[in-house]
Design an enzyme around this catalytic site. Structure first.
Site, PDB file in Angstrom:
ATOM      1  N   ASP A   1     -25.228  55.901   9.846  1.00 51.37           N
ATOM      2  CA  ASP A   1     -24.111  55.684  10.756  1.00 51.37           C
ATOM      3  C   ASP A   1     -24.405  56.510  12.017  1.00 51.37           C
ATOM      4  O   ASP A   1     -25.364  57.280  12.092  1.00 51.37           O
ATOM      5  CB  ASP A   1     -22.772  56.032  10.091  1.00 51.37           C
ATOM      6  CG  ASP A   1     -21.600  55.344  10.803  1.00 51.37           C
ATOM      7  OD1 ASP A   1     -21.787  54.839  11.932  1.00 51.37           O
ATOM      8  OD2 ASP A   1     -20.484  55.314  10.242  1.00 51.37           O
TER       9      ASP A   1
HETATM   10  C1  BGC Z   1     -18.708  53.633  12.561  1.00 50.92           C
HETATM   11  C2  BGC Z   1     -19.381  52.417  11.983  1.00 50.92           C
HETATM   12  C3  BGC Z   1     -19.867  51.529  13.092  1.00 50.92           C
HETATM   13  C4  BGC Z   1     -20.783  52.328  13.992  1.00 50.92           C
HETATM   14  C5  BGC Z   1     -21.371  51.509  15.130  1.00 50.92           C
HETATM   15  C6  BGC Z   1     -19.537  54.311  13.615  1.00 50.92           C
HETATM   16  O1  BGC Z   1     -18.803  55.280  14.294  1.00 50.92           O
HETATM   17  O2  BGC Z   1     -18.444  54.541  11.515  1.00 50.92           O
HETATM   18  O3  BGC Z   1     -18.501  51.736  11.135  1.00 50.92           O
HETATM   19  O4  BGC Z   1     -20.520  50.409  12.565  1.00 50.92           O
HETATM   20  O5  BGC Z   1     -20.044  53.392  14.550  1.00 50.92           O
HETATM   21  O6  BGC Z   1     -20.446  51.214  16.096  1.00 50.92           O
END
Ligand code: BGC
Length: 754
Positions: free
Chosen positions: A315
């Site tokens: 993530d």
């Molecule tokens: C979130 C994810 C997301 C990623 C990309 C993160 O902050 O936890 O769910 O896919 O950002 O935007």
């Protein structure tokens, strides 16, 4: 009784039957048999030609901002020099995100073309870049896309076909925008109502979330992932992210192994079996172990035990955070080593090339073995081959004509209508007549952002100025339905302070009915953290101010999580829990309120009555020993209709089964009211006595059926032996002989497992 339990414990049977949610291998979506072998061969060949630098580049994912101009007048423009640096010098394999607001389809095409031009024309091996985007409720980062209800609403429909259609439409619209990969579905269970990401989940139940997740994946990936209108999914956030102890985003969860295996892992396993091509890691920690350092979950469970063949992406910035936030690594180098060895294949770095530089150094020093790099890169290349990106990574202009089609809009409206739960309707006050004067009030009444929530056009989804002009809010849809002259509008309050309450009260006195729209403003992730699940005071005050006017109040709740409203439940004649019903939500509400649609949603979470009494529907006997401790505001699975249904003749085809046999339950359902309607027939099972304390009931089947007035249908459920299993004291899945109770509506039957 104790003896009985002990006897049962002695004859535990370790479950080794293939069952829906327990075992089975990844079911990748290949067009033809033999395709996988051919792809594996191509991956091996390409790997053998790649330099270490090229390999590590494939493992690097950067944010589009890194390759964009940042001046405000040109914030959406790619910067050719930076793009070349990223792809040619650093061999970057993936880019993600939008700069600020959703792009038009044409702008997306120009972005993807420019990126793929560099990747496939200016690099030595011409490896395409895989672009990834968050598509939480439709192609929410493409302008004018079909923006669906949020996942919590899709769960409330209890209609897997609709979820599959959503998946198909989302895949088409994302691919029509030129992108082959979405960061969805969230397979985290929504069992912590404070958590600001609850609305991204399919609710609190394992069976419901697993069923919906599987349908969604099948819709998005189809049975030939190489088709031009399909994209790869990403299961997230593996695993245990959704259960923070304090309810705040990205804070610790405490989940014992038994509960992890019983609740939080099965939806992910189901997603892997449905062929999910990628998985994103839990951004937080469980039992003190940050997700990105969890070798056991990422490698031993996901890759080895479940045989997951796709790749694992980190993530946002979370590898670095092992050092900067979690302090489980004492340097950025140690953080990268820890995450890659734990099983992370691609790093969503996302703002620089630090991961690339560090990993290159670590491999050269022999600190990360080449075997691990080849495994990670092989997985990434495999997904790129499977998606057909090596044949064509450019946007397919032909798909544009199917983008946001009228039929998709119709599906979206249906989804929205089926996702709004009627939980109270005293004296059948709803549907309202059309020839009356209505006061619409409350801070959520005239905002599209309140219908959509986060991940809509922008990350936070709270900028109403960028929403489409042709989609009605609740207020506008009511005006369209009964004529502007019959509608008064006074907001009365903002989300957290009072405005023109006196004017609202005066208007309520003149009206025949009040539609009171309360709830939350839009938010996503950490900015949505709250300290109190109760609805803000100002909104409660507004409600209590208009109620004494004596006009029937229809309370409409627009919220990403079940905010406590016990102080205004009694004073409301009717209550509709809307959660976040999406871009067609305004029309859906107007259709339901004035009787053009009959509500059929059921709550996908237990709705709390008090902020400190947070229950789940699958509570254990201990939680309700006196028979009245378990008292949520409304139960999971509860929802009313404008008609009534009667259940009769629940039968089981056998009284006794052995552990290899299935058992079939059937029940008759009759529409005893005057309106046609859909009913969600829900089957719950209880293991009456077991070696550990088991829930009072667990959902093990549901079927949504349509009945004309007076019509009766028989509904059948096949219960497989695996559905009688649970995780035992030694953390292994077992099935114990004994008595089981099958419950459908107010009926029940028992059977014996020998
Ligand atoms: C979130 C994810 C997301 C990623 C990309 C993160 O902050 O936890 O769910 O896919 O950002 O935007």
């Amino acid at each position: 009784m104790l003896m009985q339990v002990l006897n049962k414990t002695r004859c535990l049977i370790i479950l080794c039957l293939a069952s829906n949610f327990l075992f089975g291998f990844s079911n990748r979506a290949y067009a033809k048999r033999g395709d996988e072998k051919a792809i594996d061969g191509k991956v091996r060949q390409l790997l053998s030609k790649m330099t270490l630098e090229e390999k590590i580049g494939q493992m690097t994912q950067i944010n589009i901002l890194v390759v964009s101009n940042k001046t405000s007048s040109q914030r959406n423009q790619l910067n050719a020099e930076k793009l070349r640096e990223a792809i040619v010098k650093y061999h970057v394999g993936s880019i993600l995100n939008v700069n600020d607001t959703a792009y038009s389809i044409n702008y997306w095409h120009s972005v993807i073309k420019e990126i793929e031009d560099v990747a496939t024309k200016q690099t030595r091996l011409k490896i395409p870049v895989i672009y990834g985007i968050d598509a939480i409720h439709g192609a929410n980062y493409t302008k004018d896309a079909t923006v669906f209800p949020q996942p919590i609403n899709m769960a409330a429909t209890f209609n897997p076909e609709l979820v599959k259609r959503e998946g198909e439409i989302t895949a088409l619209e994302v691919r029509a925008s030129g992108m082959p990969w979405i960061f969805y579905p969230v397979m985290d269970l929504g069992r912590q109502p404070l958590w600001p990401r609850l609305y991204e989940t399919f609710g609190e139940d394992v069976y419901l979330a697993s069923t919906m997740g599987k349908e969604y994946i099948e819709g998005v990936q189809g049975n030939d992932i190489g088709s031009p209108d399909k994209v790869a999914v990403c299961l997230k956030h593996f695993a245990g992210y959704s259960f923070p102890l304090d309810g705040k985003d990205r804070t610790p969860a405490w989940i014992p192994e038994r509960m992890m295996k019983e609740y939080f892992l099965p939806p992910f396993h189901e997603g892997v079996k449905a062929g999910a091509m990628t998985v994103m890691v839990n951004s937080s920690e469980v039992n003190g172990i940050p997700g990105h350092s969890n070798y056991h979950l990422l490698t031993e469970v996901l890759k080895n035990k479940w045989k997951f063949k796709g790749f694992v992406v980190s993530d946002w910035q979370d590898i670095e955070r092992l050092y900067t936030r979690d302090k489980v690594a004492s340097s950025p180098e140690e953080a990268v080593k820890m995450a890659v060895i734990a099983g992370v294949d691609m790093s969503m770095v996302p703002s620089d090339f630090s991961f690339y530089n560090i990993l290159l150094k670590l491999v050269k020093e022999g600190q990360v073995p080449m075997r691990r790099i080849n495994d990670a890169v092989g997985r990434i290349l495999k997904v790129k081959y499977e998606l057909g990106l090596f044949d064509n990574s450019y946007p397919d202009e032909k798909l544009e004509s199917r983008f946001a089609s009228p039929s998709s809009e119709k599906t979206n409206l249906q989804a929205s209508e089926e996702s709004i739960t009627l939980v109270k309707n005293d004296g059948n006050i709803l549907p309202l007549k059309r020839n009356i004067k209505v006061l619409v009030t409350g801070p959520a009444a005239d905002k599209l952002s309140c219908l959509n929530g986060g991940w809509t056009i922008t990350w936070q989804g709270d900028d109403d100025s960028v929403y489409p002009k042709d989609k009605p809010t609740v207020l506008e849809a009511i005006q369209q339905k009964i004529g502007e002259d019959n509608v008064m509008f006074i907001p009365g309050a903002t989300f957290d302070s009072l405005l023109d309450v006196n004017a609202a009260v005066a208007a309520a006195e003149k009206a025949d009915a009040v539609v009171l729209c309360l709830g939350e403003k839009a938010y996503a992730e950490t900015p949505g953290n709250i300290d109190d699940l109760s609805l803000d005071d100002a909104q409660i005050k507004l409600a209590r101010a208009v109620m004494p006017a004596g006009k029937p109040v229809v309370l409409v709740m627009l919220e990403g999580r079940p905010r406590v409203i016990n102080k205004i439940v009694e004073g409301s004649k009717a209550i509709l829990i809307g959660f976040l019903p999406g871009m067609e939500g305004g029309r859906a509400f107007a259709n339901i309120i004035f009787g053009d649609a009959n509500p059929s949603a059921k709550l996908p979470v237990t709705y709390p009555r008090f902020p400190n009494a947070l229950y789940h529907y699958d509570y254990t006997p201990m939680e309700d020993e006196d028979g009245n401790s378990y008292n949520p505001q409304w139960d999971f699975g509860f929802g009313l209709s404008y008609t009534t249904f009667n259940y009769s003749d629940l039968t089981l085809d056998k009284g006794k089964i052995n552990r290899r046999e299935s058992i079939t339950a059937s029940v008759k359902v009759t529409n005893t009211g005057k309106a046609a309607g859909k009913e969600v027939v829900q089957l719950y099972i209880r293991d009456l006595y077991a070696s550990i304390e088991l829930p009072e009931k667990r959902l093990e089947g549901f079927d949504k059926i349509f009945l004309e007035p007076g019509e009766t249908k028989q509904v059948k459920f096949v219960i497989k032996p695996g559905q009688l299993s649970f995780i035992g004291r030694d953390n292994k899945r077992i099935i114990e002989p004994g008595k089981f109770k099958v419950m459908i509506s107010n009926l029940s039957q028992e059977f014996v497992l020998e």
